[in-house]
Scaffold this active site. Structure first.
Site, PDB file in Angstrom:
ATOM      1  N   LYS A 165      25.305  -5.328  -1.580  1.00 36.55           N
ATOM      2  CA  LYS A 165      26.776  -5.489  -1.597  1.00 36.55           C
ATOM      3  C   LYS A 165      27.397  -4.821  -0.375  1.00 36.55           C
ATOM      4  CE  LYS A 165      26.748  -4.581  -6.541  1.00 36.55           C
ATOM      5  NZ  LYS A 165      27.218  -3.551  -7.480  1.00 36.55           N
ATOM      6  N   ARG A 182      11.344   3.660   3.825  1.00 35.56           N
ATOM      7  CA  ARG A 182      10.881   2.702   4.854  1.00 35.56           C
ATOM      8  C   ARG A 182      12.093   1.895   5.288  1.00 35.56           C
ATOM      9  NH1 ARG A 182       5.639  -1.183   4.712  1.00 35.56           N
ATOM     10  NH2 ARG A 182       4.720   0.815   5.256  1.00 35.56           N
ATOM     11  N   ARG A 211       0.800  -1.222   0.000  1.00 35.32           N
ATOM     12  CA  ARG A 211       0.000   0.000   0.000  1.00 35.32           C
ATOM     13  C   ARG A 211       0.839   1.282   0.000  1.00 35.32           C
ATOM     14  NH1 ARG A 211      -3.005  -4.050   1.833  1.00 35.32           N
ATOM     15  NH2 ARG A 211      -0.962  -4.649   2.621  1.00 35.32           N
ATOM     16  N   THR A 212       1.760   1.367   0.955  1.00 34.40           N
ATOM     17  CA  THR A 212       2.487   2.632   1.127  1.00 34.40           C
ATOM     18  C   THR A 212       3.336   2.920  -0.109  1.00 34.40           C
ATOM     19  OG1 THR A 212       2.585   2.031   3.454  1.00 34.40           O
ATOM     20  CG2 THR A 212       3.935   3.896   2.755  1.00 34.40           C
ATOM     21  N   HIS A 265       4.782   5.623  11.729  1.00 36.48           N
ATOM     22  CA  HIS A 265       4.320   5.456  10.341  1.00 36.48           C
ATOM     23  C   HIS A 265       3.371   6.650  10.098  1.00 36.48           C
ATOM     24  CE1 HIS A 265       3.116   3.860   6.590  1.00 36.48           C
ATOM     25  NE2 HIS A 265       2.775   2.641   6.930  1.00 36.48           N
TER      26      HIS A 265
HETATM   27  N1   CP Z   1      -0.426  -0.237   5.975  1.00 33.32           N
HETATM   28  C1   CP Z   1       0.784  -0.418   5.392  1.00 33.32           C
HETATM   29  O1   CP Z   1       1.776   0.226   5.740  1.00 33.32           O
HETATM   30  O2   CP Z   1       0.793  -1.352   4.399  1.00 33.32           O
HETATM   31  P1   CP Z   1       2.062  -1.773   3.525  1.00 33.32           P
HETATM   32  O3   CP Z   1       3.035  -2.462   4.452  1.00 33.32           O
HETATM   33  O4   CP Z   1       1.502  -2.690   2.476  1.00 33.32           O
HETATM   34  O5   CP Z   1       2.662  -0.525   2.960  1.00 33.32           O
END
Ligand code: CP
Length: 316
Positions: A89, A111, A61-62, A139
């Site tokens: 590497k 991320r 999603r993100t 998040h």
């Molecule tokens: N909700 C969320 O962060 O989903 P993803 O890990 O798929 O990005």
């Protein structure tokens, strides 16, 4: 072009974000959503800008919603995973982001599994950093889309009772929601097994309970969290079946919330474990809407950080 209050900012978390800036993002997201609902996917608000999306952890999603958001606004987008890059590497995070910055990226969305990695990088790299989830820390864009979805359904955040249920200990989604929602005047009650309730959570402004029914009773919003099996140390819950029995959100427990309560989950979900199959797509579920709103919220953020001020009003 007038610059916005967030122009050039890093978005590292909601802990350090002002209520005014949260309001600005949610307000801008509503404008982006209205444009999307009119089928606008070829805007030029970020034309000439480049966004690098760098994910050291899995995501659907993100990652995809940031990519779509940047593309809908007219930016160039490049995307990188740990696998298949020079990280495999042994290249460090700082060298990787420095390399991306040297290629004249205008923003980096990251991320990372280490809490605080985006914050450390923001102090070293002279390009706006957007935290797309760091370890067990924050998040922020998930919490912003959660708050935006609550606003859509409830018309306010101030005074709402929000019950967050599940594995609070490992949840960056819970932490960002607690920082954001309490700042916006909501009452947050978290519930889960005592071993999955971190000690610092009350100091963040949330009420804490190991009784899921107490937390859900009278709630306007019930939010389930994914049982993060990949982050569990042995022995935090006696068994997953027992977890479901005592803490799973099901129809009987959801009925203890207000009659018009909404059901949320950031997904991915372990259906049948932390949330039952009969309610995940039921009439109170807004889980699909959360996904849709993720694009508008991320468009708002990219626009506010990289774009200008007035021209969003000029799109017809
Ligand atoms: N909700 C969320 O962060 O989903 P993803 O890990 O798929 O990005």
């Amino acid at each position: 072009m007038r610059q916005t209050a967030l122009h050039g900012y890093d978005i590292l978390g909601l802990r350090g974000m002002s209520k005014d800036n949260i309001d600005l993002i949610l307000h801008t997201a509503a404008k982006m959503k209205a444009l999307l609902q009119r089928g606008k996917k070829d805007m030029e608000l970020l034309s000439g800008k480049s966004v690098a999306i760098v994910f050291y952890e899995n995501s659907t999603r993100t990652r995809l919603s940031f990519e779509l958001a940047a593309k809908y606004l007219g930016a160039h987008v490049v995307s990188m995973s740990e696998q298949g890059s020079s990280v495999a590497k042994g290249e460090s995070l700082e060298d990787t982001l420095d390399t991306i910055a040297m290629m004249a990226a205008d923003a980096i969305v990251i991320r990372h599994s280490h809490s605080g990695a985006p914050t450390v990088m923001a102090s070293k790299i002279d390009v706006p950093i957007i935290n797309a989830g760091d370890g067990m820390n924050e998040h922020p864009t998930q919490a912003l889309l959660d708050m935006y979805t609550m606003l859509e359904y409830k018309g306010r955040l101030d005074g709402l009772k929000v019950a967050i249920v599940g594995d609070i200990y490992h949840s960056r989604v819970a932490r960002s929601n607690i920082w954001g929602l309490t700042k916006m005047g909501a009452q947050v009650v978290v519930a889960g097994p005592p071993t999955l309730l971190p000690k610092d959570i009350e100091a963040m402004g949330a009420q804490v309970s190991s009784d899921v029914e107490y937390a859900i009773k009278g709630a306007d919003v019930v939010m389930g969290l994914r049982m993060q099996r990949e982050r569990q140390s042995a022995g935090l819950v006696p068994s997953l079946a027992e977890y479901t029995r005592y803490f799973g959100i099901n129809a009987q427990r959801l009925a203890m919330a207000k009659g018009d309560a909404i059901l949320m989950h950031p997904r991915p979900a372990n259906i049948g474990m932390e949330i039952s199959a009969d309610i995940i797509n039921g009439p109170q579920s807004v889980i699909s809407r959360q996904v849709t709103n993720g694009v508008a919220v991320r468009m708002a953020l990219l626009y506010l950080i990289l774009g200008g001020g007035d021209d969003i009003e000029d799109i017809d």
